[in-house]
Design a protein around this motif. Structure first.
Motif, PDB file in Angstrom:
ATOM      1  N   ALA A 122       0.840  -1.202   0.000  1.00  0.00           N
ATOM      2  CA  ALA A 122       0.000   0.000   0.000  1.00  0.00           C
ATOM      3  C   ALA A 122       0.875   1.252   0.000  1.00  0.00           C
ATOM      4  O   ALA A 122       0.627   2.218  -0.719  1.00  0.00           O
ATOM      5  CB  ALA A 122      -0.916  -0.023   1.222  1.00  0.00           C
ATOM      6  N   LYS A 123       1.933   1.208   0.798  1.00  0.00           N
ATOM      7  CA  LYS A 123       2.824   2.356   0.882  1.00  0.00           C
ATOM      8  C   LYS A 123       3.524   2.570  -0.470  1.00  0.00           C
ATOM      9  O   LYS A 123       3.616   3.686  -0.975  1.00  0.00           O
ATOM     10  CB  LYS A 123       3.848   2.119   1.986  1.00  0.00           C
ATOM     11  CG  LYS A 123       4.670   3.351   2.287  1.00  0.00           C
ATOM     12  CD  LYS A 123       5.507   3.159   3.545  1.00  0.00           C
ATOM     13  CE  LYS A 123       6.419   4.369   3.718  1.00  0.00           C
ATOM     14  NZ  LYS A 123       7.590   4.025   4.515  1.00  0.00           N
ATOM     15  N   ARG A 124       3.985   1.495  -1.040  1.00  0.00           N
ATOM     16  CA  ARG A 124       4.684   1.605  -2.320  1.00  0.00           C
ATOM     17  C   ARG A 124       3.790   2.244  -3.388  1.00  0.00           C
ATOM     18  O   ARG A 124       4.213   3.038  -4.206  1.00  0.00           O
ATOM     19  CB  ARG A 124       5.132   0.212  -2.779  1.00  0.00           C
ATOM     20  CG  ARG A 124       5.959   0.244  -4.062  1.00  0.00           C
ATOM     21  CD  ARG A 124       6.420  -1.136  -4.495  1.00  0.00           C
ATOM     22  NE  ARG A 124       7.393  -1.727  -3.568  1.00  0.00           N
ATOM     23  CZ  ARG A 124       7.984  -2.920  -3.789  1.00  0.00           C
ATOM     24  NH1 ARG A 124       7.706  -3.601  -4.888  1.00  0.00           N
ATOM     25  NH2 ARG A 124       8.837  -3.397  -2.923  1.00  0.00           N
ATOM     26  N   TRP A 125       2.528   1.882  -3.362  1.00  0.00           N
ATOM     27  CA  TRP A 125       1.610   2.359  -4.405  1.00  0.00           C
ATOM     28  C   TRP A 125       0.872   3.632  -3.988  1.00  0.00           C
ATOM     29  O   TRP A 125       0.062   4.167  -4.750  1.00  0.00           O
ATOM     30  CB  TRP A 125       0.588   1.265  -4.742  1.00  0.00           C
ATOM     31  CG  TRP A 125       1.240   0.020  -5.289  1.00  0.00           C
ATOM     32  CD1 TRP A 125       2.356  -0.055  -6.053  1.00  0.00           C
ATOM     33  CD2 TRP A 125       0.808  -1.334  -5.092  1.00  0.00           C
ATOM     34  NE1 TRP A 125       2.678  -1.364  -6.339  1.00  0.00           N
ATOM     35  CE2 TRP A 125       1.715  -2.183  -5.758  1.00  0.00           C
ATOM     36  CE3 TRP A 125      -0.263  -1.929  -4.408  1.00  0.00           C
ATOM     37  CZ2 TRP A 125       1.604  -3.570  -5.780  1.00  0.00           C
ATOM     38  CZ3 TRP A 125      -0.383  -3.304  -4.436  1.00  0.00           C
ATOM     39  CH2 TRP A 125       0.554  -4.111  -5.112  1.00  0.00           C
ATOM     40  N   GLY A 126       1.097   4.070  -2.763  1.00  0.00           N
ATOM     41  CA  GLY A 126       0.422   5.262  -2.279  1.00  0.00           C
ATOM     42  C   GLY A 126      -1.090   5.121  -2.194  1.00  0.00           C
ATOM     43  O   GLY A 126      -1.843   6.024  -2.550  1.00  0.00           O
ATOM     44  N   VAL A 127      -1.537   3.966  -1.802  1.00  0.00           N
ATOM     45  CA  VAL A 127      -2.983   3.743  -1.662  1.00  0.00           C
ATOM     46  C   VAL A 127      -3.270   3.302  -0.219  1.00  0.00           C
ATOM     47  O   VAL A 127      -2.357   2.833   0.475  1.00  0.00           O
ATOM     48  CB  VAL A 127      -3.501   2.659  -2.648  1.00  0.00           C
ATOM     49  CG1 VAL A 127      -3.247   3.093  -4.091  1.00  0.00           C
ATOM     50  CG2 VAL A 127      -2.860   1.293  -2.365  1.00  0.00           C
TER      51      VAL A 127
ATOM     52  N   GLY B 287       4.799  -9.491  -5.765  1.00  0.00           N
ATOM     53  CA  GLY B 287       5.022 -10.782  -5.097  1.00  0.00           C
ATOM     54  C   GLY B 287       5.576 -10.595  -3.687  1.00  0.00           C
ATOM     55  O   GLY B 287       6.148  -9.552  -3.367  1.00  0.00           O
ATOM     56  N   PHE B 288       5.413 -11.632  -2.863  1.00  0.00           N
ATOM     57  CA  PHE B 288       5.920 -11.568  -1.482  1.00  0.00           C
ATOM     58  C   PHE B 288       7.427 -11.302  -1.453  1.00  0.00           C
ATOM     59  O   PHE B 288       7.911 -10.563  -0.600  1.00  0.00           O
ATOM     60  CB  PHE B 288       5.609 -12.880  -0.738  1.00  0.00           C
ATOM     61  CG  PHE B 288       4.190 -13.002  -0.248  1.00  0.00           C
ATOM     62  CD1 PHE B 288       3.229 -12.043  -0.560  1.00  0.00           C
ATOM     63  CD2 PHE B 288       3.817 -14.091   0.551  1.00  0.00           C
ATOM     64  CE1 PHE B 288       1.915 -12.173  -0.089  1.00  0.00           C
ATOM     65  CE2 PHE B 288       2.518 -14.225   1.030  1.00  0.00           C
ATOM     66  CZ  PHE B 288       1.562 -13.265   0.711  1.00  0.00           C
ATOM     67  N   GLY B 289       8.156 -11.903  -2.390  1.00  0.00           N
ATOM     68  CA  GLY B 289       9.609 -11.723  -2.401  1.00  0.00           C
ATOM     69  C   GLY B 289       9.981 -10.268  -2.628  1.00  0.00           C
ATOM     70  O   GLY B 289      10.858  -9.719  -1.957  1.00  0.00           O
ATOM     71  N   GLU B 290       9.297  -9.624  -3.562  1.00  0.00           N
ATOM     72  CA  GLU B 290       9.554  -8.204  -3.853  1.00  0.00           C
ATOM     73  C   GLU B 290       9.252  -7.320  -2.658  1.00  0.00           C
ATOM     74  O   GLU B 290       9.832  -6.258  -2.494  1.00  0.00           O
ATOM     75  CB  GLU B 290       8.598  -7.724  -4.952  1.00  0.00           C
ATOM     76  CG  GLU B 290       8.893  -8.113  -6.361  1.00  0.00           C
ATOM     77  CD  GLU B 290       7.718  -7.648  -7.228  1.00  0.00           C
ATOM     78  OE1 GLU B 290       7.510  -6.431  -7.349  1.00  0.00           O
ATOM     79  OE2 GLU B 290       6.986  -8.535  -7.737  1.00  0.00           O
ATOM     80  N   LEU B 291       8.263  -7.712  -1.878  1.00  0.00           N
ATOM     81  CA  LEU B 291       7.776  -6.845  -0.799  1.00  0.00           C
ATOM     82  C   LEU B 291       8.463  -7.088   0.532  1.00  0.00           C
ATOM     83  O   LEU B 291       8.304  -6.293   1.466  1.00  0.00           O
ATOM     84  CB  LEU B 291       6.261  -7.065  -0.611  1.00  0.00           C
ATOM     85  CG  LEU B 291       5.380  -6.575  -1.757  1.00  0.00           C
ATOM     86  CD1 LEU B 291       3.960  -7.105  -1.576  1.00  0.00           C
ATOM     87  CD2 LEU B 291       5.374  -5.035  -1.810  1.00  0.00           C
ATOM     88  N   ALA B 292       9.224  -8.168   0.618  1.00  0.00           N
ATOM     89  CA  ALA B 292       9.727  -8.587   1.934  1.00  0.00           C
ATOM     90  C   ALA B 292      10.535  -7.497   2.616  1.00  0.00           C
ATOM     91  O   ALA B 292      10.330  -7.199   3.799  1.00  0.00           O
ATOM     92  CB  ALA B 292      10.551  -9.863   1.790  1.00  0.00           C
ATOM     93  N   ALA B 293      11.439  -6.849   1.869  1.00  0.00           N
ATOM     94  CA  ALA B 293      12.306  -5.845   2.486  1.00  0.00           C
ATOM     95  C   ALA B 293      11.481  -4.673   3.002  1.00  0.00           C
ATOM     96  O   ALA B 293      11.660  -4.210   4.138  1.00  0.00           O
ATOM     97  CB  ALA B 293      13.350  -5.365   1.473  1.00  0.00           C
ATOM     98  N   ASP B 294      10.545  -4.198   2.181  1.00  0.00           N
ATOM     99  CA  ASP B 294       9.695  -3.084   2.620  1.00  0.00           C
ATOM    100  C   ASP B 294       8.820  -3.493   3.793  1.00  0.00           C
ATOM    101  O   ASP B 294       8.580  -2.706   4.713  1.00  0.00           O
ATOM    102  CB  ASP B 294       8.778  -2.622   1.476  1.00  0.00           C
ATOM    103  CG  ASP B 294       9.550  -1.841   0.417  1.00  0.00           C
ATOM    104  OD1 ASP B 294      10.765  -1.614   0.638  1.00  0.00           O
ATOM    105  OD2 ASP B 294       8.945  -1.491  -0.608  1.00  0.00           O
ATOM    106  N   ALA B 295       8.337  -4.701   3.729  1.00  0.00           N
ATOM    107  CA  ALA B 295       7.457  -5.169   4.807  1.00  0.00           C
ATOM    108  C   ALA B 295       8.188  -5.109   6.141  1.00  0.00           C
ATOM    109  O   ALA B 295       7.616  -4.699   7.153  1.00  0.00           O
ATOM    110  CB  ALA B 295       6.983  -6.587   4.533  1.00  0.00           C
ATOM    111  N   ALA B 296       9.440  -5.482   6.106  1.00  0.00           N
ATOM    112  CA  ALA B 296      10.207  -5.512   7.356  1.00  0.00           C
ATOM    113  C   ALA B 296      10.416  -4.114   7.913  1.00  0.00           C
ATOM    114  O   ALA B 296      10.601  -3.946   9.121  1.00  0.00           O
ATOM    115  CB  ALA B 296      11.552  -6.190   7.118  1.00  0.00           C
ATOM    116  N   SER B 297      10.396  -3.087   7.058  1.00  0.00           N
ATOM    117  CA  SER B 297      10.625  -1.729   7.561  1.00  0.00           C
ATOM    118  C   SER B 297       9.310  -1.032   7.938  1.00  0.00           C
ATOM    119  O   SER B 297       9.315   0.096   8.409  1.00  0.00           O
ATOM    120  CB  SER B 297      11.385  -0.905   6.511  1.00  0.00           C
ATOM    121  OG  SER B 297      10.571  -0.751   5.373  1.00  0.00           O
TER     122      SER B 297
END
Ligand code: FES
Ligand code: FES
Lengths: 777, 150
Positions: free
Chosen positions: A162-167, A189-199
């Motif tokens: 959501a943060k990445r897409w600004g929604v 995908g989960f792999g793409e989002l993992a780093a952002d998710a952790a922050s």
């Protein structure tokens, strides 16, 4: 809630720990990455969460040593390629738990199971929460925490997208391993989002929604095979016995043949002549009882197991047997019977059973004997240890990785932080591998030799030095009025207690033993008295799958059959009548009602559920069918590990006394469930184990020595005598019925259903196990 | 020096010729798929094939298999897709799995000799293999499935 609150042994609800000391330490991110073997992967961060946050129902999980840890950063990691690793922190011994618990996390986080890897956690209860894989507790205690862990991980992935897409986060949704924004069609995908998710800041657990059960893809479906299935079929699955380290030595140990015995002297000369034997050394032993400390003895160290066994055969040893050399099963049975015929410690009392028995129109008495049973897991105890100065690493098939860690630390006198316990697959456990004596032996030997060592138990070691299922006499007197209604019930249960393995002289059952089918007996009878006369242990007593429920269910459910016969009633009708009205049983007279460590509000004794499971099996298993001459049907029902089970057995006994089990139908109500396919496999297996212990199970003593040594004189059921058909029926449960045990509850009702069936077929009432040649004409 | 072919590979052993095959496989060669359950030919956990016949490695000396061909679970099929292995997975036979290598080798040997065994023949041929977890119903179903095509 506690098993032995007022004893000197300390407090615990665990099957092992009676002293638990572990320092709480902070978990570093690096350490987690190492644990998961995923350098370069990403670990979700979340705060440590309260232990029972948004629990829909309370369980006893929080009261287990170290409670539960609801923390996705501990249990979940996502690699950049999208592979999700989920920790299994319980031990796999055949129940399927190494698959089921990670599957729950995957379900909630919307991970695609084919992109999930299960990673076995080492023993570290500070980090993972309680790891004692026993008491049929894993799903019961972890269904909700694992769902919460998965839901938190999902929320963090959604927030990152959501943060990445600004929604707004409410517009995105995790679906099958990716997060989707349907309005814009964006997906990641989960792999793409993992780093952002952790922050991302971690959401408060109260704000996280659990999935609706109607959206479940895996839970309750039974379409996922166990994660080790392929490896098992190609010989790659790694059990304790399969661990090999460079420079590893192979050891077998000659142990004192009598519990409490000691080594007097030994002559290693002939053993040292055996090709491949390298050394013969003494192993330290602890005086009995010592919880799970090694028995001591003489170890033969060799370049392979075969040489070590041959070397041991060539040893000349003199033992000092000690007081238990007098242990003789025939004499001991007579002592138990005498005790059961005298009043004993009253542990439950409603009304006045003595008076009601005196004034009864008819009294039916049944005295039942059940011998010691051995676990005899297919993989005998085995462990590998590598001890270097003040550090120890263990590889072992243990049900209690956390307890093993503490016991190794204590035995070697090093801090628990310096001990790593790697949990292999267990080739069966059944409670034996909750006791880590074999791992302690390996640790002691490795320390002495300064090399990695594997200690392999042979089958006769396993049968001779088990922590045996107790031996018991159960005496029940039922008083009937003129109409045939049961108005009085006195049950005396006498058996050496598991506490005797922890404290010398313990001779009365602990609340956790009394609570397995004695004081929690659910029948609606006006006058009930339960008594527990004293019994002195003369060998190591331990938990065996279903524990005291086996003798209690055998006695109580056989008695139902006896009363049915005496009053000319159908067994099932008699059972339903005795269970009585649907109600929550009140056990005001019972001090320390154990209730399997569960709060009574979540897990009461609900006779409505017990009745229902009886009706369910009667319907599905066609109880009302007519069977041919020489055949008979028997039924039994029992609540254990807070589940409700009923079993119907159809037998045939031919004119030579040969027993054939034609059909078994078992119904279980275990609340909401995860994997019905594994429930079926557990109950199919429980029927085999029940049949094994009924037909052959006995371990007996003479001169303090176990008389059985291998699968010739200690027989178990083989395929050619297995039931021809075993059907398992699972009572459908509402999503809000708390989950309950599966691994153990299938065993207790089997033997009494069998005995009732044999009675129906032959008119012969079996009051002692094993059946042996009692049916021979 | 004893020479023996194991899973297609020539091996030679110059240690104690009476060493039991099970320990030679497991401890000396690292082929740990075959299991120890009793050491006395009572449980079948150690079952391998010697020249296509099921044998208990726990009572077979290395010298007994000199010049012969031994197949273990690791060598039953190059990709683990022997019909018996496939059937085992389809039926979800294992619980703890410890007995299963022996069960699979026994079943493969049975089907080699008798491709369409009856119910009784399956129960008879498999009766030397104990499964303490009690997977017998599924074992029987899986052997049957393997014999009828997976
Ligand atoms: S280990 Fe060989 S038959 Fe049991
Ligand atoms: S699966 Fe456990 S012994 Fe067979």
């Amino acid at each position: 809630m506690s098993i032995i609150e007022n004893s000197a042994l300390g407090k615990s609800t665990s099957r092992r720990g009676f002293e638990r000391h572990l320092k709480v330490e902070n978990v570093s991110r690096r350490a987690i990455l190492q644990t998961l073997g995923l350098a370069g992967g990403f670990v979700l961060a979340a705060p440590l969460l309260s232990r029972q946050a948004f629990a829909a129902y309370e369980t006893g999980a929080g009261k287990m040593p170290h409670g539960t840890v609801v923390d996705p950063k501990v249990f979940v990691s996502i690699a950049p390629d999208g592979i999700v690793s989920i920790l299994a922190h319980r031990s796999e011994m055949g129940t399927g738990v190494r698959t089921s618990l990670p599957l729950i996390v995957a379900e909630e986080m919307e991970a695609d199971w084919s992109r999930v890897r299960v990673v076995q956690a080492p023993g570290d209860e500070v980090k993972f929460g309680n790891q004692d894989t026993d008491g049929s507790r894993s799903t019961r205690h972890y269904l909700l925490p694992m769902r919460q862990i998965g839901a938190l991980a999902r929320a963090m992935l959604e927030a990152a997208a959501a943060k990445r897409w600004g929604v707004p986060a409410s517009e995105v949704k995790a679906v099958n391993h990716e997060v989707v924004h349907s309005a814009s069609g964006r997906r990641a995908g989960f792999g793409e989002l993992a780093a952002d998710a952790a922050s991302q800041p971690a959401p408060a657990i109260e704000t996280v929604q659990l999935k609706s059960p109607k959206d479940f893809r895996y839970l309750g479906k039974g379409q996922v095979s166990i994660v080790d299935l392929h490896d098992i079929t190609v010989g790659k699955a790694r059990y304790g016995a399969d661990v090999r380290l460079p420079g590893m030595k192979y050891a077998v140990i000659a142990r004192p043949p009598v519990t409490g015995g000691k080594l007097k002297s030994f002559d290693p000369a002939d053993a040292l002549k055996v090709p491949g034997v390298e050394q013969v050394i003494e192993v330290k032993g602890w005086p009995w009882p010592s919880k799970f400390q090694p028995l001591g003895g003489v170890a033969v160290i060799a370049r392979n197991t075969g040489a070590a066994i041959k070397g041991r055969d060539a040893l000349k040893i003199e033992w000092d047997d000690g007081a238990n050399a007098a242990y003789d099963s025939v004499a001991y049975r007579a002592e138990l019977e005498a005790a059961a015929r005298q009043p004993g410690l009253v542990v439950r009392q409603e009304g006045d059973a003595d008076a009601a028995l005196k004034s009864a129109d008819k009294v039916i008495t049944g005295e039942y004997y059940l011998p010691h049973f051995a676990h005899a897991s297919m993989e005998p105890p085995v462990a590998v240890a590598d001890v270097k100065s003040d550090k120890a690493e263990i590889w072992a098939p243990v049900q209690s990785p956390g307890g093993t860690r503490e016991d190794v630390a204590k035995t070697l006198q090093i801090p628990p932080e310096n001990v790593t316990v790697n949990v292999t697959l267990l080739g069966g456990g059944f409670g034996r591998k909750s006791k880590c004596d074999f791992a302690l032996e390996a640790a002691l030997l490795s320390k002495t030799l300064g090399a990695p060592v594997k200690v392999q138990w042979t089958r006769d070691d396993d049968l001779h030095h088990d922590f045996l299922h107790t031996v018991s006499v159960e005496r029940i007197e039922a008083g009937l009025d003129k109409s045939g209604k049961v108005v009085a019930w006195r049950h005396r249960s006498v058996a050496p207690t598991i506490l005797s393995t922890f404290a010398a002289g313990a001779d009365h059952a602990a609340p956790f033993e009394l609570g397995m089918g004695l004081v929690d007996m659910p029948f609606e009878i006006a006058n009930i008295q339960c008594e527990n006369p004293a019994a002195k242990a003369m060998t190591r007593i331990g938990w065996f799958r279903s524990v005291s429920n086996i003798p209690r269910a055998f006695a109580v459910q056989s008695m139902v059959g006896e009363i049915a016969n005496a009053t000319g009633r159908d067994q099932k009708d008699m059972l339903i009548e005795l269970i009585g009205s649907p109600r929550i049983v009140k056990l005001g007279s019972v001090k320390d009602l154990w209730n399997y460590g569960e709060p009574y509000e979540s897990y009461p004794i609900d006779t409505g559920r017990l009745r229902r499971v009886v009706e369910f099996v009667a319907e599905k298993g066609n109880w009302s069918r007519k069977v041919a001459k020489g055949r008979g049907l028997g039924i039994a029902a029992h609540r254990s590990f807070v589940s409700y089970i009923a079993t119907i057995v159809e037998v045939e006994v031919d004119d030579k006394g040969k027993l054939t089990v034609h059909q078994v139908d078992t119904a279980i109500d275990c609340g909401v469930f995860v994997n019905p396919e594994r429930i079926a496999s557990q109950l199919e297996g429980a029927a085999i184990m029940g049949l094994s212990l009924a037909k052959y199970g006995e371990i007996s003593f003479k001169n303090g020595r176990v008389q059985q040594r291998n699968f010739d004189d200690f027989q178990v059921v083989r395929i050619d005598e297995a039931p021809l058909i075993t059907n398992v029926h699972i009572v459908p449960a509402d999503a809000d019925t708390p989950p309950s045990g599966v691994g153990e509850p299938g065993v207790p009702p089997f033997a009494p259903a069998l005995a009732n069936a044999i009675f129906a077929a032959t008119g012969k009432r079996l009051r002692a196990l094993p059946i042996g040649n009692q049916l021979a004409i | 020096m004893i020479k023996v072919k194991i899973n297609g590979q020539e091996q030679s052993w110059d240690g104690d010729p009476s060493l039991l095959l099970l320990w030679y496989l497991r401890d000396e060669l690292g082929l740990t798929g075959s299991k120890y359950g009793c050491g006395q030919a009572l449980c079948g956990a150690c079952t391998v094939m010697v020249d296509k016949e099921a044998a208990r490695a726990c009572i077979t000396a290395v010298s007994d298999v000199a010049g012969r061909e031994v197949t273990t679970i690791e060598g039953l099929h190059p990709t683990g897709d022997h019909p018996v292995q496939k059937a085992w997975r389809q039926v979800n036979v294992p619980q703890c799995g410890f007995c299963q290598a022996g069960q699979i080798m026994q079943a493969a040997a049975l089907l080699d000799q008798n491709p369409k065994p009856s119910h009784d023949q399956i129960r008879d041929a498999m009766s030397g293999n104990i499964c303490r977890c009690g997977c017998y119903q599924r074992i029987e179903n899986a052997v049957h499935l393997a014999s009828t095509g997976v």
